[in-house]
Scaffold this motif. Structure first.
Motif, PDB file in Angstrom:
ATOM      1  N   GLN A 212       0.742  -1.216  -0.001  1.00  0.00           N
ATOM      2  CA  GLN A 212       0.046  -0.014   0.096  1.00  0.00           C
ATOM      3  C   GLN A 212       0.729   1.314  -0.116  1.00  0.00           C
ATOM      4  O   GLN A 212       0.495   2.138  -0.741  1.00  0.00           O
ATOM      5  CB  GLN A 212      -0.964   0.113   1.068  1.00  0.00           C
ATOM      6  CG  GLN A 212      -1.803   1.163   1.241  1.00  0.00           C
ATOM      7  CD  GLN A 212      -2.895   1.014   0.114  1.00  0.00           C
ATOM      8  OE1 GLN A 212      -3.202   0.029  -0.179  1.00  0.00           O
ATOM      9  NE2 GLN A 212      -3.230   2.211  -0.701  1.00  0.00           N
ATOM     10  N   ILE A 213       2.030   1.068   0.633  1.00  0.00           N
ATOM     11  CA  ILE A 213       2.843   2.284   0.867  1.00  0.00           C
ATOM     12  C   ILE A 213       4.125   2.104   0.406  1.00  0.00           C
ATOM     13  O   ILE A 213       4.766   0.958   0.813  1.00  0.00           O
ATOM     14  CB  ILE A 213       2.733   2.920   2.400  1.00  0.00           C
ATOM     15  CG1 ILE A 213       1.397   3.231   2.897  1.00  0.00           C
ATOM     16  CG2 ILE A 213       3.923   3.943   2.672  1.00  0.00           C
ATOM     17  CD1 ILE A 213       1.290   3.446   4.280  1.00  0.00           C
ATOM     18  N   ARG A 214       4.680   2.946  -0.313  1.00  0.00           N
ATOM     19  CA  ARG A 214       6.020   3.177  -0.638  1.00  0.00           C
ATOM     20  C   ARG A 214       6.842   4.540  -0.184  1.00  0.00           C
ATOM     21  O   ARG A 214       6.142   5.336  -0.702  1.00  0.00           O
ATOM     22  CB  ARG A 214       6.219   2.659  -2.274  1.00  0.00           C
ATOM     23  CG  ARG A 214       6.065   1.246  -2.599  1.00  0.00           C
ATOM     24  CD  ARG A 214       7.331   0.631  -2.894  1.00  0.00           C
ATOM     25  NE  ARG A 214       7.143  -0.569  -3.378  1.00  0.00           N
ATOM     26  CZ  ARG A 214       8.134  -1.528  -3.744  1.00  0.00           C
ATOM     27  NH1 ARG A 214       9.529  -1.033  -3.951  1.00  0.00           N
ATOM     28  NH2 ARG A 214       7.956  -2.561  -4.623  1.00  0.00           N
ATOM     29  N   GLU A 215       8.067   4.346   0.328  1.00  0.00           N
ATOM     30  CA  GLU A 215       8.890   5.721   0.669  1.00  0.00           C
ATOM     31  C   GLU A 215       9.481   5.987  -0.666  1.00  0.00           C
ATOM     32  O   GLU A 215       9.938   5.315  -1.401  1.00  0.00           O
ATOM     33  CB  GLU A 215       9.600   5.276   1.615  1.00  0.00           C
ATOM     34  CG  GLU A 215       8.921   4.758   3.186  1.00  0.00           C
ATOM     35  CD  GLU A 215       8.201   5.887   3.525  1.00  0.00           C
ATOM     36  OE1 GLU A 215       8.495   7.149   3.353  1.00  0.00           O
ATOM     37  OE2 GLU A 215       7.083   5.875   4.291  1.00  0.00           O
ATOM     38  N   GLY A 216       9.693   7.311  -0.767  1.00  0.00           N
ATOM     39  CA  GLY A 216      10.538   7.848  -1.968  1.00  0.00           C
ATOM     40  C   GLY A 216       9.951   7.970  -3.201  1.00  0.00           C
ATOM     41  O   GLY A 216       8.649   7.588  -3.245  1.00  0.00           O
ATOM     42  N   GLU A 217      10.699   8.491  -4.014  1.00  0.00           N
ATOM     43  CA  GLU A 217      10.063   8.666  -5.646  1.00  0.00           C
ATOM     44  C   GLU A 217      10.656   7.543  -6.509  1.00  0.00           C
ATOM     45  O   GLU A 217      11.865   7.319  -6.538  1.00  0.00           O
ATOM     46  CB  GLU A 217      10.362  10.083  -6.112  1.00  0.00           C
ATOM     47  CG  GLU A 217      10.156  10.211  -7.419  1.00  0.00           C
ATOM     48  CD  GLU A 217      10.523  11.558  -7.939  1.00  0.00           C
ATOM     49  OE1 GLU A 217      10.287  12.008  -9.127  1.00  0.00           O
ATOM     50  OE2 GLU A 217      11.360  12.411  -7.379  1.00  0.00           O
ATOM     51  N   PRO A 218       9.914   6.906  -7.129  1.00  0.00           N
ATOM     52  CA  PRO A 218      10.321   5.952  -8.222  1.00  0.00           C
ATOM     53  C   PRO A 218      11.128   6.823  -9.313  1.00  0.00           C
ATOM     54  O   PRO A 218      10.454   7.754  -9.869  1.00  0.00           O
ATOM     55  CB  PRO A 218       9.154   5.231  -8.763  1.00  0.00           C
ATOM     56  CG  PRO A 218       8.038   5.377  -7.697  1.00  0.00           C
ATOM     57  CD  PRO A 218       8.410   6.592  -7.045  1.00  0.00           C
ATOM     58  N   THR A 219      12.361   6.299  -9.621  1.00  0.00           N
ATOM     59  CA  THR A 219      13.176   7.084 -10.708  1.00  0.00           C
ATOM     60  C   THR A 219      13.778   6.304 -11.810  1.00  0.00           C
ATOM     61  O   THR A 219      13.596   6.517 -12.879  1.00  0.00           O
ATOM     62  CB  THR A 219      14.209   7.821 -10.099  1.00  0.00           C
ATOM     63  OG1 THR A 219      15.087   6.866  -9.125  1.00  0.00           O
ATOM     64  CG2 THR A 219      13.950   8.992  -8.994  1.00  0.00           C
ATOM     65  N   SER A 220      14.141   5.118 -11.330  1.00  0.00           N
ATOM     66  CA  SER A 220      14.403   4.093 -12.576  1.00  0.00           C
ATOM     67  C   SER A 220      13.335   3.587 -13.220  1.00  0.00           C
ATOM     68  O   SER A 220      11.978   3.536 -12.471  1.00  0.00           O
ATOM     69  CB  SER A 220      15.455   3.147 -12.051  1.00  0.00           C
ATOM     70  OG  SER A 220      14.774   2.126 -11.252  1.00  0.00           O
TER      71      SER A 220
END
Length: 330
Positions: free
Chosen positions: A235-243
């Motif tokens: 449900q929750i992911r920390e940070g910004e996906p960049t790759s």
């Protein structure tokens, strides 16, 4: 009761419970681990009134339901083990194929140029579909399903999406056929669509993942007081996906959660309206929502990983999460 903890059974009346199993390919081995632990601990405090599933979650829901209605909780546990043992890549050739498929999925998610083939032109797609058909037929007598759908049996719901109509379509109880289960697992990139009732179906991950409404819009005897959702996608992911890999992972997780969260928000809104007196309790009942979450991030390519070691890891994690949910020693 707080989210993640099972009820205490305050009186002698069993609490009616419905279980919804989210889809997610091989990750749904986690669901099998959860269900097996729940059934080992099941007692007279609870009464299962419904179970639903989408994609891999549909396999688990069907196996659990069939085991329960043909025998008991032990039979359901044995059947879940048997189905996943057959799905696992346990021969040298199957292991090689599995490693190849997982590797290709990892390369594809990385964004590197990669040739893609329609499942309609890929013989491996048909072989995979036939394997699933054989496994289903080996363990489930679908001809007997209509007679097993008695008033005392839990509701059984399988989710798909109607490609032609652009809407979700669920199959319930006696309408759960091998075609319905195959349609629920028909990932567009991997398998051909399944034709039922004159139109084509794809993987239910596009729609209700898992079906909730069909578990709630039932007669009074099957109305759940608690809904236990076995959630595969974080449900929750920390940070910004960049790759590209991180973006692909999070996109897949969100696509599996958005429909689920929309349905659960509606259930919680109805609960609030009842609490606030906007809806009469004589006509409406509260449904407490609890989630048993996988809670661990895996690369999206592992959703096609059928190695026995990985499936065993997921089942063990499912057993641990279920033990924590029930408040029993792991």
């Amino acid at each position: 009761m707080s989210e993640g903890d099972a009820g205490d059974g305050d009186d002698d009346t069993p609490t009616p419970v419905a279980i919804a199993c989210q889809g997610g390919g091989s990750h749904t081995a986690f669901t099998a681990g959860v269900l097996k632990r729940l059934f080992r601990e099941w007692d007279d405090d609870y009464r299962l009134v419904g179970i639903s599933g989408t994609s891999g979650g549909a396999f688990n829901a069907l196996a659990a339901w069939y085991g329960l209605v043909t025998a008991d909780a032990k039979r359901a546990i044995d059947l879940l083990d048997a189905v996943w043992a057959d799905l696992a890549a346990d021969t040298p050739s199957d292991r090689l194929t599995n490693d190849w498929v997982v590797g290709l999925n990892r390369i594809e998610s990385s964004g590197l140029p990669f040739p893609r083939v329609s499942p309609y032109r890929n013989p491996w797609s048909r072989l995979g579909k036939r394997r699933i058909e054989r496994i289903l037929d080996r363990h489930i007598d679908f001809d007997a399903v209509p007679d097993l759908c008695t008033h005392d049996a839990p509701e059984l719901v399988v989710g798909t999406v109607d490609i032609n109509g652009g809407v979700f379509e669920t199959f319930t109880n006696e309408d759960v056929t091998p075609e319905a289960v195959l349609a629920s697992a028909a990932v567009p990139d991997l398998f051909e669509a399944v034709k039922i009732h004159g139109h084509y179906h794809w993987d239910g991950l596009f729609s209700q993942n898992p079906p909730i409404d069909d578990l709630l819009t039932v007669d009074a005897d099957h109305k759940p007081a608690e809904l236990w959702v076995i959630q595969i996608n974080p449900q929750i992911r920390e940070g910004e996906p960049t790759s590209l890999e991180e973006i692909t992972d999070r996109r897949n997780e969100l696509s599996g959660n958005l429909s689920l969260n929309q349905e659960l928000r509606f259930v919680e809104r109805v609960n609030a309206w009842i609490d606030e007196g906007h809806l009469p309790e004589s006509d409406f009942t509260r449904t407490e929502v609890h989630r048993i979450q996988l809670g661990r991030a895996y690369h999206c390519s592992t959703k096609v990983d059928r190695s026995p070691e990985f499936l065993g890891e997921l089942m063990q994690l499912g057993a641990e999460r279920a033990a924590a949910f029930l408040g029993t020693p792991a």
